[in-house]
Design an enzyme around this catalytic site. Sequence first.
Site, PDB file in Angstrom:
ATOM      1  N   GLU A 240       4.500   1.466  -1.220  1.00 54.09           N
ATOM      2  CA  GLU A 240       4.388   0.122  -1.780  1.00 54.09           C
ATOM      3  C   GLU A 240       5.123   0.034  -3.067  1.00 54.09           C
ATOM      4  O   GLU A 240       5.938  -0.876  -3.289  1.00 54.09           O
ATOM      5  CB  GLU A 240       2.969  -0.341  -1.781  1.00 54.09           C
ATOM      6  CG  GLU A 240       2.172  -0.480  -0.280  1.00 54.09           C
ATOM      7  CD  GLU A 240       0.876  -1.023  -0.474  1.00 54.09           C
ATOM      8  OE1 GLU A 240       0.782  -1.788  -1.420  1.00 54.09           O
ATOM      9  OE2 GLU A 240      -0.105  -0.790   0.356  1.00 54.09           O
TER      10      GLU A 240
ATOM     11  N   SER B 286       1.147  16.888  11.106  1.00 56.22           N
ATOM     12  CA  SER B 286       0.596  17.741  11.916  1.00 56.22           C
ATOM     13  C   SER B 286       1.068  17.743  13.482  1.00 56.22           C
ATOM     14  O   SER B 286       1.569  16.614  13.841  1.00 56.22           O
ATOM     15  CB  SER B 286      -0.841  17.902  11.747  1.00 56.22           C
ATOM     16  OG  SER B 286      -1.299  18.080  10.501  1.00 56.22           O
TER      17      SER B 286
ATOM     18  N   ASP C  79      -2.506   2.927   7.286  1.00 58.24           N
ATOM     19  CA  ASP C  79      -2.286   2.376   5.913  1.00 58.24           C
ATOM     20  C   ASP C  79      -3.947   1.714   5.232  1.00 58.24           C
ATOM     21  O   ASP C  79      -4.459   0.850   5.759  1.00 58.24           O
ATOM     22  CB  ASP C  79      -1.481   0.872   6.066  1.00 58.24           C
ATOM     23  CG  ASP C  79      -1.087   0.429   4.658  1.00 58.24           C
ATOM     24  OD1 ASP C  79      -1.613   0.797   3.548  1.00 58.24           O
ATOM     25  OD2 ASP C  79      -0.270  -0.647   4.616  1.00 58.24           O
TER      26      ASP C  79
ATOM     27  N   ASP D 169      -3.911  -0.065  -0.536  1.00 63.36           N
ATOM     28  CA  ASP D 169      -3.051  -1.070  -0.968  1.00 63.36           C
ATOM     29  C   ASP D 169      -3.098  -1.430  -2.291  1.00 63.36           C
ATOM     30  O   ASP D 169      -4.050  -1.289  -2.859  1.00 63.36           O
ATOM     31  CB  ASP D 169      -3.752  -2.450  -0.201  1.00 63.36           C
ATOM     32  CG  ASP D 169      -3.171  -2.856   1.266  1.00 63.36           C
ATOM     33  OD1 ASP D 169      -2.270  -1.936   1.737  1.00 63.36           O
ATOM     34  OD2 ASP D 169      -3.499  -3.695   1.783  1.00 63.36           O
TER      35      ASP D 169
END
Length: 825
Positions: free
Chosen positions: A197, A279, A351, A354
Amino acid sequence: MNSFAANSPLKRFVRYFLYLLGVLLLLIAGLIATYLVSAKSSFSGVVTSATLNQPVQIQFDENDIPHIKAKSQSDAFYALGFLHATERSWQLELSRRLASGRLSEILGERTVSLDRFLRTLGIKYAAEKQYERYPTEIKQLIKAYADGVNAGNQSLGWALPIEYFLTGSQPGHWSPTDSVAWSLMMALDLGDNWQKELFRLELSQYLTTVQVWDVMPPYPGNAPVSNLDFAKLYKELGVYKQSSKSSEKQSQNKQHDPYLLQSTDLQPWISDNQEGLGSNNWVLAGKKTVSGKPLLANDPHLGLSAPSTWYFAHLEAPGLNVIGATLPGIPAVVLGRTTKIAWGFTNTGPDVQDLYLEKIDPNNPNQYIGPDGPLSFLVREEIIQIKDKPPLRFVVKQSQHGPIISDSHARSQKIIDSKRFALALRWTALDTENQTLLGGIMMNRADSMESFKSALRYHYAPMQTVAIADTQGNIALQVAGTTPRRQPGQGLYGVAPALGWERSFDWVSYLPFEQLPSAINPDSGWLASANQQIISNTNPNPLTGDWDLPFRYDRIKSMLEAKDQHDRASMQTMQGDTLSLASVPLMDLFKQAKTNHSLQAAAQSFIQSFDGNMTKDSIGALIFNAWADQLTRTLFSRLGDSFTEEYGRRHFRAALITQASNPNSPWCDVPNTPAVENCQDAANVALDKALADLKERHGNSPSDWQWGQAHQAISEHRPFKGLPILSNFFNVRVPIPGDAFTVNVGRPALNNPTAPYQSNHAASLRAIYDLNDLEQSVFMFPTGQSGWVQSGRYRHLSKAWSDNAFLPLTMNPNQVSREILIKSK
């Protein structure tokens, strides 16, 4: 005359000096010998403890795996803490100090900015609040582990690991909240959203939103998850610092804060939120295996460290029988198996972080603007003790969204107008409801697919994609963790900083466990994850707009489907696979590149025969990677400091493939030249630079170049990884194959000017679990079990790891190499 000379003052001084030097050397040798004899680097014997309930027996097998046999789970976790301290004391001490923001007490000024940033995040502060909410029984187990750590450190006596003497320090007290804090650090280590971001915010200063998506493309085949023109929005809001000459002069005159976190300050301590840090795992049902029972493979990719991230152990107590990879600092087997079930993790990459732009109240800098008007920042004072320097006192501010990170982060302050705006971090891991350690302990107790999945409901952060198999023949894939519910087309979808004063950007709710991606016993007979996009059947909205590229998953899928039935040997072959599908879209440009460089003719046959296989002895692999590196720089170095800051942390491969697919992409045109270059022109320039660089680094004969020469895995010691002499002593180095996109991963450190193809991120362990006979399961990891640098067990596994070899992972070993008996007083 000769007699006089023989007894001259100078000769007497020389004899006296040599005598004293000899005595000094003998004393030093005696001290070293005394230390080596006294150091309990292979601890064995009987130990008494006042905090243990009943005796615990620990037997080490021929592969140095300890087998803990206790009469209660509390005593088993106590013994695990004892082992972590006796085998990995320094690693634990650094983990404790890192999570608490207390490195500077022993390392001085060089870690103050890191301590300040982690204090700003409030890792230990959040851990203390979370621990209060744990069930009493789990608190007791975490405390038993902490008691074991402290007893283990105390049992070492004066002959501590060498690092303590070099830093003038002693082991500190390990508390239960230190374990909770270390679980949060693992979540931070595997979290990259906020950095992405920030990068988009930075790029938006001088690029359009469309151009930002050129540099950070959406997942292949997807449209951007947000259709908001965020670059225009930020410019209209006046978010950025003014770039006028007068403001630049004022900035230069303003006193520089030396304790703001720089991008390079994170790298020695955590993985620095590397893109593609993930991974592999896959699991096969009996219909796809020779034995008719499941096989499960897992290789988590992390920053390589010496000693290793992992310590293998077996814990046996009533209601507990589990073996696998433990994480020093955490009271559980994180990755492993019981007698009935096996599991492996990959990073889901949702996500869950923020950034919020908070608008500072122009009438009161202690307030910010919320949806309904001004709100006061919550504040607390922090004091960092600095070795040989006065302490640093500073104030941490927090908004309704989270800690204000821009006050301690240099890059954030460079971007935004910090008089008008601040950046806050909203992050699930800091929630007081986080009880990840509870989930880990319950996983260790699981005796069925159902009980294991029930335990995963308590796993909070970092979100993981868990491959599971049981001895009944079931296989499953389950995403576990907490993530906000997002809607495509609504707001920014977490791709760039949100507006803190607009309620529409706030998180409304978290996804329930039932809506997380999952699958069980599919008709295909296999399941796999490699950080690719994974969508739930009950929630079509993606968990992020920033999935990793799907090349590893696509290669795993093709190998799984290429055979009707697999066995452990084929699983091992898959884990060692070095074909990089990320090279395929660029291969035509690479093979058609032409240059006038003197080594073009000698290198041409290796270029033409290269098939994307990144083996250690491949010449073509080295030339290709050098060329791809230079082509990336040719296209994106025009981004200036933004590219310099990000390259290495980001590989820019998605952007490179996207732009190279358009022969006349404007990104291939070299700025500030009268000609208009196309992508083949850029490829030619990149090959010329690549050959020049390889000639300087590896000599005039391409036939002598090999990928493994340049591509060495470095398991780095903290904090001595970069110090002359000491780094050679403490680091572990070995050539490896692969690249950032191969199943056998080896991510080059492209921002390292002296060794750009050196790898610090690779498979931190490999394991294969055979559900037909779990005693036939195997493992390997990059260094060794011991954290004592003088021990033969510190680095002895590195070559076997590089060669993709394995060791048995058995609960019933044939031999016992040493034994510890812990008795209660």
